[in-house]
Design a protein around this motif. Sequence first.
Motif, PDB file in Angstrom:
ATOM      1  N   THR A   1       0.826  -1.199   0.000  1.00 38.21           N
ATOM      2  CA  THR A   1       0.000   0.000   0.000  1.00 38.21           C
ATOM      3  C   THR A   1       0.864   1.253   0.000  1.00 38.21           C
ATOM      4  O   THR A   1       0.610   2.214  -0.744  1.00 38.21           O
ATOM      5  CB  THR A   1      -0.930   0.007   1.224  1.00 38.21           C
ATOM      6  N   ARG A   2       1.916   1.252   0.838  1.00 38.18           N
ATOM      7  CA  ARG A   2       2.821   2.402   0.871  1.00 38.18           C
ATOM      8  C   ARG A   2       3.537   2.577  -0.464  1.00 38.18           C
ATOM      9  O   ARG A   2       3.714   3.698  -0.947  1.00 38.18           O
ATOM     10  CB  ARG A   2       3.851   2.220   1.993  1.00 38.18           C
ATOM     11  N   LEU A   3       3.970   1.466  -1.057  1.00 35.12           N
ATOM     12  CA  LEU A   3       4.674   1.537  -2.335  1.00 35.12           C
ATOM     13  C   LEU A   3       3.764   2.084  -3.424  1.00 35.12           C
ATOM     14  O   LEU A   3       4.165   2.950  -4.210  1.00 35.12           O
ATOM     15  CB  LEU A   3       5.192   0.149  -2.719  1.00 35.12           C
TER      16      LEU A   3
ATOM     17  N   ARG B   1       1.141   3.973  -2.989  1.00 35.55           N
ATOM     18  CA  ARG B   1       0.893   5.388  -2.707  1.00 35.55           C
ATOM     19  C   ARG B   1       2.065   6.249  -3.171  1.00 35.55           C
ATOM     20  O   ARG B   1       1.868   7.319  -3.766  1.00 35.55           O
ATOM     21  CB  ARG B   1       0.657   5.584  -1.215  1.00 35.55           C
ATOM     22  N   ALA B   2       3.290   5.771  -2.915  1.00 39.25           N
ATOM     23  CA  ALA B   2       4.471   6.522  -3.326  1.00 39.25           C
ATOM     24  C   ALA B   2       4.549   6.629  -4.845  1.00 39.25           C
ATOM     25  O   ALA B   2       4.900   7.687  -5.382  1.00 39.25           O
ATOM     26  CB  ALA B   2       5.725   5.860  -2.775  1.00 39.25           C
TER      27      ALA B   2
ATOM     28  N   ARG C   1      17.608   5.676  11.691  1.00 41.58           N
ATOM     29  CA  ARG C   1      16.733   6.174  10.634  1.00 41.58           C
ATOM     30  C   ARG C   1      17.118   7.596  10.225  1.00 41.58           C
ATOM     31  O   ARG C   1      17.152   7.935   9.040  1.00 41.58           O
ATOM     32  CB  ARG C   1      15.280   6.129  11.098  1.00 41.58           C
TER      33      ARG C   1
ATOM     34  N   ALA D   1      15.145   2.499   3.478  1.00 44.90           N
ATOM     35  CA  ALA D   1      14.296   1.309   3.564  1.00 44.90           C
ATOM     36  C   ALA D   1      15.044   0.142   4.209  1.00 44.90           C
ATOM     37  O   ALA D   1      14.484  -0.594   5.035  1.00 44.90           O
ATOM     38  CB  ALA D   1      13.797   0.921   2.171  1.00 44.90           C
TER      39      ALA D   1
ATOM     40  N   ASP E   1      15.425   0.884   7.868  1.00 42.74           N
ATOM     41  CA  ASP E   1      14.128   0.744   8.522  1.00 42.74           C
ATOM     42  C   ASP E   1      13.795  -0.725   8.752  1.00 42.74           C
ATOM     43  O   ASP E   1      13.274  -1.104   9.809  1.00 42.74           O
ATOM     44  CB  ASP E   1      13.046   1.406   7.673  1.00 42.74           C
TER      45      ASP E   1
ATOM     46  N   ARG F   1      13.335  -2.491  12.436  1.00 43.93           N
ATOM     47  CA  ARG F   1      12.159  -3.275  12.824  1.00 43.93           C
ATOM     48  C   ARG F   1      12.546  -4.657  13.356  1.00 43.93           C
ATOM     49  O   ARG F   1      11.851  -5.218  14.200  1.00 43.93           O
ATOM     50  CB  ARG F   1      11.197  -3.412  11.640  1.00 43.93           C
TER      51      ARG F   1
ATOM     52  N   GLU G   1       2.965  -0.805  16.110  1.00 47.47           N
ATOM     53  CA  GLU G   1       2.612   0.151  15.073  1.00 47.47           C
ATOM     54  C   GLU G   1       1.595  -0.426  14.108  1.00 47.47           C
ATOM     55  O   GLU G   1       0.792   0.305  13.546  1.00 47.47           O
ATOM     56  CB  GLU G   1       3.866   0.563  14.296  1.00 47.47           C
ATOM     57  N   THR G   2       1.620  -1.739  13.902  1.00 45.64           N
ATOM     58  CA  THR G   2       0.702  -2.361  12.982  1.00 45.64           C
ATOM     59  C   THR G   2      -0.609  -2.697  13.664  1.00 45.64           C
ATOM     60  O   THR G   2      -1.604  -2.916  13.006  1.00 45.64           O
ATOM     61  CB  THR G   2       1.305  -3.639  12.409  1.00 45.64           C
TER      62      THR G   2
END
Length: 249
Positions: free
Chosen positions: A2-4, A6-7, A177, A231, A234, A238, A248-249
């Motif tokens: 979803t993030r990819l 959106r980007a 980060r 990435a 990150d 995690r 966070e999820t």
Amino acid sequence: MTRLLRAVVIAALILGVWQALVTAFAVPGYILPPPTRIAAQLMAQPEFLARNAAVTAIEIVIGLIVGAGLGVATALAASLFPAAGRVLLPVMVASQALPVFAIAPLLVIWLGFGLASKIVMATLIIFFPVASAFLDGLRRTDPGLLDLAAISGASRFDTLRLIRLPSALPGLASGLRVAAAVAPIGAVVGEWVGASAGLGFVMLQANARMQTDMLFAALFLLGLMALLIRALVDALARRMVPWIAESET
């Protein structure tokens, strides 16, 4: 995913607006080239750009590893030995107060035009966010847990290994980060001052020749490189603090 997605959508919108504005207002290419011209430059000289991007990537990765290692070691020393902390903290602050453009020429004079001066430049920029965030995490350990360790007769090493380090890992992850985001600055600044290869070198040469499309192509590769490094860091962060990732999820 979803993030990819959106980007990708946001990037496509920005590039579309950019192309439309440049075309509508007939902006000269030497002032602001359209995305299509930048893409053509990327495809016209892929080997040249890839070779210079690889040089910058090596400088960034080595600087990130060395800077993060020094930052962790400095934070541990300042936390375990208060006397050392009183000496190290002013050095940490002073290292960031000095402008990078003033330090870079000295590093080139001392270390030459090779990779060494760029790696040291990147290390100096990466060092502070890692050391500062990790030291703050070590100092914010729950006092109740420290009292419990003392009552249980735990040694200083066991307290550090079992209580203080796990408590400080979220801070270290945040510092890494930030370091990943600023890591390209040191390498590129070093290349601007003196280099024979790298994306910073390509930018300088393109700017001197009014090749704005090549300049933007190098900037695109540098931005893409920064995103990939961020990435990877990150993902590592995690794994270091999976309980934070789960919350966070």
